[in-house]
Design an enzyme around this catalytic site. Structure first.
Site, short mmCIF file in Angstrom:
data_model
loop_
_atom_site.label_atom_id
_atom_site.label_comp_id
_atom_site.label_asym_id
_atom_site.label_seq_id
_atom_site.Cartn_x
_atom_site.Cartn_y
_atom_site.Cartn_z
N GLU A 5 83.38 16.24 44.02
CA GLU A 5 84.39 16.05 45.06
C GLU A 5 85.30 14.93 44.57
O GLU A 5 84.85 13.79 44.42
CB GLU A 5 83.74 15.68 46.39
CG GLU A 5 84.73 15.43 47.51
CD GLU A 5 84.11 14.67 48.66
OE1 GLU A 5 84.77 13.74 49.17
OE2 GLU A 5 82.97 15.00 49.05
N CYS A 33 86.86 10.24 52.84
CA CYS A 33 87.45 11.25 51.94
C CYS A 33 88.26 12.28 52.71
O CYS A 33 89.06 13.01 52.12
CB CYS A 33 86.35 11.93 51.13
SG CYS A 33 85.00 12.58 52.14
#
Length: 507
Positions: free
Chosen positions: A245, A282
């Site tokens: 990620e 995030c």
């Protein structure tokens, strides 16, 4: 050569707290990986794996005050936030223990032989097996849920894979404490402690991805760091899966009808989402498409008020603070970009929240404005004021892949079926792994249907790092054709001695 010390640092002051460890030498890294590899067979017993995962959750809960104190001292995230994160962390372990007990993650499929088909079909039995040693690269912003005891570790262990974690330098003491609890849990379940290992150091992280006994990797972090590891994983003599990620802008689209209906509510909710965790999530909304006109102006006014009243906060480390201050300064200096609430340095060790505003037609010029389409880690977002739906669609068409995309719709649009709202849903589905309507992307529920990933650069694979299906990253399918029952793995035998769910075709 002297060993390189690993220090725990207080982000509130920038001062060293204590030396926690030393960076792993190549020999020490090799020993850790080889020990994990040698211990992989012990994880074959599903009952022991499930017991291990539950014991890990229990020990983390029992040590909650120490874990939270250590994490707060190194991250400044605060006891309230960390208490919730620890609950999420232990919940993940228990959820994966339940998944191991239930067994459907093995995806057992049986096709019985059928001599009447053309050509005749042989007996086929298929399930999934663990890959082997998994390298986990801990994240900075979640010192528990995406670090040593995080979802990558829990899901890999649930799959039957030992784990070697590259600790994040922002919270080494928390990492060592959590690793010791996981190793104690392993021993209590009758497993060797070596099924979990932690190493420190930048060079150790590079060597870990290259080690021939590492079979897969999970990463949460920056695009630059993740891409370097991704490329290294692909460049190995035997490439391995790299589930990374890397970064996300998490666009939000506010329709004119939604702005007219509830501008103040949306502006306040946006401020809360942008500043949650000092903007270090995030899934923070980093770019917001807001219509021109009275409704959009009211929304911007509410956002200005809310962000203007937000107290300065401490970022995870001073390097991130410097990058944030430099990043917002560079963006705010672009012609045509306004800063109604100027983000940046809030003090010697803090940052202030804010937002930038730019017309969509200016952003679409490209060139230096491409910087506005890149994630800026910290409490800032970019409002893009658009004139019409075509202009909004053009901005969306310029965006890279994202973890999330959010639509703020009016009540009528949300209930209206086919139309502009449905078209927006279709467009943002191509951009993101999770689509949110009339909510905010911050907060990723740990649930079976969750997907935390997205098109590159949000992620390097189509897998999720959150939720029950995260376990699939660490497994590979194997089919057995015409193998006598006595020679089959227990999971595939006709009597189904492990009582696993399975799909059977044929009589």
């Amino acid at each position: 050569m002297a060993a390189t010390p690993v220090w725990s640092v207080d982000p509130r002051t920038g001062k060293h707290r204590e030396q926690v460890a030393v960076e792993a030498t190549p020999r020490e890294l090799d020993e850790a990986v080889r020990a994990a590899h040698a211990a992989r067979g012990s994880l074959a017993d599903a009952g022991r794996r499930a017991a291990f995962l539950r014991a890990a959750a229990d020990l983390l809960d029992e040590a909650a005050s120490h874990v939270i104190e250590a994490a707060d001292a190194e991250t400044a995230l605060g006891p309230g936030r960390l208490t919730g994160e620890l609950a999420r962390t232990t919940g993940q372990f228990r959820a994966f223990a339940d998944a191991v007990d239930e067994g459907s993650y093995l995806d057992v499929r049986i096709d019985r032989a059928d001599p009447t088909t053309a050509p005749p079909r042989p007996e086929l039995r298929r399930y999934k097996v663990p890959l082997g040693v998994v390298a986990v690269y801990a994240a900075s912003n979640f010192p528990l849920a995406f670090s040593v005891p995080g979802g990558d570790t829990a899901s890999a262990l649930a799959a039957g894979c030992p784990v070697v974690v590259k600790a994040h330098p922002d919270h080494p003491a928390t990492s060592e404490l959590c690793a010791s609890l996981l190793r104690r849990a392993a021993v209590s379940a009758g497993l060797p402690a070596e099924v979990v290992a932690v190493v420190h150091g930048f060079d150790a992280g590079l060597e870990l991805i290259r080690h021939p006994l590492v079979t897969a990797a999970g990463f949460t972090g920056s695009i630059r760091g993740g891409r370097a590891l991704f490329d290294a994983a692909a460049a190995r003599p035997v490439p391995i899966p790299f589930h990374g990620e890397l970064g996300s802008l998490n666009p939000v689209v506010v329709t004119p009808a939604a702005a007219a209906e509830r501008a103040e509510e949306i502006g306040g909710g946006l401020a809360g989402s942008v500043t949650l965790g000092v903007g270090q999530f995030c899934v923070k909304p980093g770019l917001v498409l807001v219509p021109e006109g009275a409704g959009g102006d009211r929304l911007a006014g509410a956002l200005t008020k809310a962000l203007g009243e937000t107290e300065p906060g401490v970022l995870l480390d001073h390097r991130m603070r410097e990058n944030f201050v430099a990043g917002v300064r560079e963006r705010a200096a672009l012609p045509g970009v306004d800063a109604p609430v100027t983000p940046g340095a809030g003090g010697e060790h803090t940052v202030g929240a804010g937002y930038l505003s730019v017309p969509a037609r200016t952003l679409l010029e490209g060139g230096p404005y491409e910087a506005l389409l890149e994630e800026c880690f910290g409490p800032v977002t970019v409002l893009v004021r658009y004139a019409d739906q075509d202009e909004a669609a053009a901005v969306l068409g310029r965006l890279p892949g994202n973890l999330t995309a959010t639509l703020q719709l009016s009540a009528a649009e949300a209930d209206g079926g086919p139309g502009p709202a449905a078209e927006l849903i279709s467009q943002v589905t191509t951009l993101a792994g999770r689509v949110v309507v009339n909510g905010w992307p911050t907060g990723v529920a740990v649930a079976p249907a969750q997907h935390h990933g997205g098109p590159y650069p949000a992620a390097t694979s189509h897998s999720t790092s959150v939720g029950g299906t995260a376990i699939e990253r660490w497994l590979r399918p194997v089919a057995y054709q015409s193998v006598p029952d006595a020679l089959l793995p227990a999971e595939l035998r006709e009597a189904n001695p492990l009582n696993l769910p399975r799909r059977v075709t044929g009589g």
